[in-house]
Enzyme design. Structure first.
Site: not given
Ligand code: CAO
Length: 431
Positions: A227, A403-405, A407
């Site tokens: 993501p 990577d929004h998982r 950060i």
């Protein structure tokens, strides 16, 4: 309200077939044609539908029983008129028309004439199509679940309704599931459009290079598997550029070019030390972050064959002159196709600079298993309002994809703000 015993209707040549699912229980209200049980022979799976709307009073079968035509299924308190013939939804092969059912033992009312059973070809136990009954398939379809990703807990690995429910719960909890956990993804997309381009004008067909094919697979995996969010920012590099030009003359005498990229690598190594989560990778379970204590920075290099990303090792321990020399050397080797696989391994963060070409911003694709990549666009002299007046400043656009998982947006904004401050005040921060 008549109490009626529902029996297995004419199911063709099948005898002593296994009941693999009982889909209702006493007290359930059922609609006419709603599936009551699923039976399975070697060749087909069949759902036996209810002949009428009503309430289930008593079950006369359980999972694992063997049944044939006429075997009792359940007692139904029918609410109204009873179906008079085979169902219109009977699937392939078409069931034989129902025969009059024998009188039910102790039946309080005559047995119902029934809709025909719905037959399906039995799914193979192995291979890509999982073993599951039609109702489970329908249930999965309704939820948009790809059955190939669900681990079956039933006999012969059969996928049950509970398996599908547990799978969905797992997804909702964020757990990796099925092939996704192994890094694969199964996207239920429509077929790629097939177009005869030559119909619309002249064309030429060119094979993709080996590098492009390899990179394409990895880019697709990273794009669909991570993501991505891109944080855009700007750095005032007016002073940095003045310093670079000054030092470039020294470098030139030593036979190399002191590029902006060398300063960017140095500044990123510094920022990664301040923000260790950006210098990390998710482990295979997706539950732990592996934070690396080394700072190996990959740099995207455009070659005629396609994109490659050689890695500068221990960038934090090298000065800008050394970095510039190494960048010149690896990008030359990249263009001459002389990079070895090891030159492209072990990176902890990447930079993709399009500044020498143009553009105001872009969304780079993260180089998995890294968790962030910095895109750099072309700097421009712009009027900046400072101390009550507009002054010309050299502004460098930065685009950090993360990577929004791993950060959060706030951390990403802090990272780029810090990076911009390092670049704006390079001498104080790094020299
Ligand atoms: N803004 C303005 N000008 C810039 C700049 C920037 N951000 N970055 C570089 N330039 C200028 C330089 O000053 C230089 O100008 P001169 O020739 O007048 O000195 C020119 O652009 C070339 O710069 P450079 O020699 O310093 O090379 P570079 O560091 O910009 O690039 C490399 C090196 C290997 C990164 C580059 O050749 C490359 O391959 N870039 C493409 C990377 C890429 O494809 N990324 C996309 C990945 S996603 O698909």
């Amino acid at each position: 309200m008549a109490l009626t015993e529902v029996k297995v209707p004419d199911i063709g040549d099948f005898k002593e077939v296994d009941v693999i699912e009982v889909l209702v229980k006493p007290g359930d209200a059922v609609r006419e044609e709603q599936s009551l049980i699923t039976v399975e022979s070697d060749k087909a799976t069949m759902e036996i539908p209810s002949p009428a709307t009503g309430v289930v009073k008593e079950l006369r079968v359980k999972t694992g029983d063997k049944v044939s035509q006429g075997s009792p299924i359940l007692v139904l308190e029918a609410a109204g008129a009873v179906a008079k013939g085979p169902s219109q939804r009977a699937a392939l092969p078409a069931p034989a028309p129902p025969r009059p059912a024998p009188a039910a033992p102790a039946a309080q009312a005559p047995p119902l004439s029934r809709p025909g059973p719905v037959l399906y070809e039995a799914a193979p136990a192995a291979g890509s199509t999982p073993h599951a009954s039609p109702s489970v398939r329908k249930f999965a379809r309704e939820l948009g679940v790809d059955l190939a990703r669900v681990k079956g807990s039933g006999p012969k690995g059969r996928v049950t309704q509970t398996d599908v429910q547990e799978f969905v719960k797992g997804i909702m909890r964020g757990a990796p599931a099925g092939p996704a956990a192994r890094g694969g993804l199964s996207l239920d997309l429509p077929d790629w459009p097939q177009v005869d381009f030559a119909k619309f004008g002249p064309i030429e067909i060119r094979a993709l290079s080996r590098i492009r094919k390899l990179a394409g697979g990895n880019l697709r995996r990273n794009w669909v598997g991570i993501p991505h969010v891109t944080q855009h920012d700007e750095a005032d590099i007016t002073e940095l550029e003045a310093y670079r030009k000054e030092q470039a003359q020294v470098a030139e005498k030593q036979g190399f070019k002191l590029t902006l990229l060398a300063f960017l690598v140095e500044a990123c190594a510094n920022a990664l030390k301040q923000f260790p989560d950006f210098n990390a990778s998710l482990d295979r379970t997706g539950e732990n972050l592996i934070v690396k204590k080394y700072f190996h920075i990959g740099v995207a290099v455009d070659t005629p064959e396609g994109l490659v990303v050689p890695v500068i090792r221990d960038a934090d321990r090298k000065g800008v002159f050394d970095l510039a020399r190494e960048l010149a050397e690896i990008s030359k080797r990249a263009r001459e196709k002389k990079l070895k696989p090891d030159d492209m391994r072990g990176g902890t963060f990447s930079i993709s600079s399009l500044g020498g070409i143009g553009g105001t911003g872009f969304t780079p694709i993260i180089n998995a298993p890294e968790v962030a990549i910095l895109g750099v666009s072309r700097s421009q002299v712009r009027p900046v309002f400072k101390d009550g007046a507009f002054v010309p400043r050299l502004i460098l656009p930065l685009s950090l994809a993360y990577d929004h998982r791993v950060i959060d947006g706030a951390a990403a904004a802090r990272f780029t703000t810090y990076l911009a401050s390092v670049l704006s005040d390079f001498r104080r921060t790094l020299l």
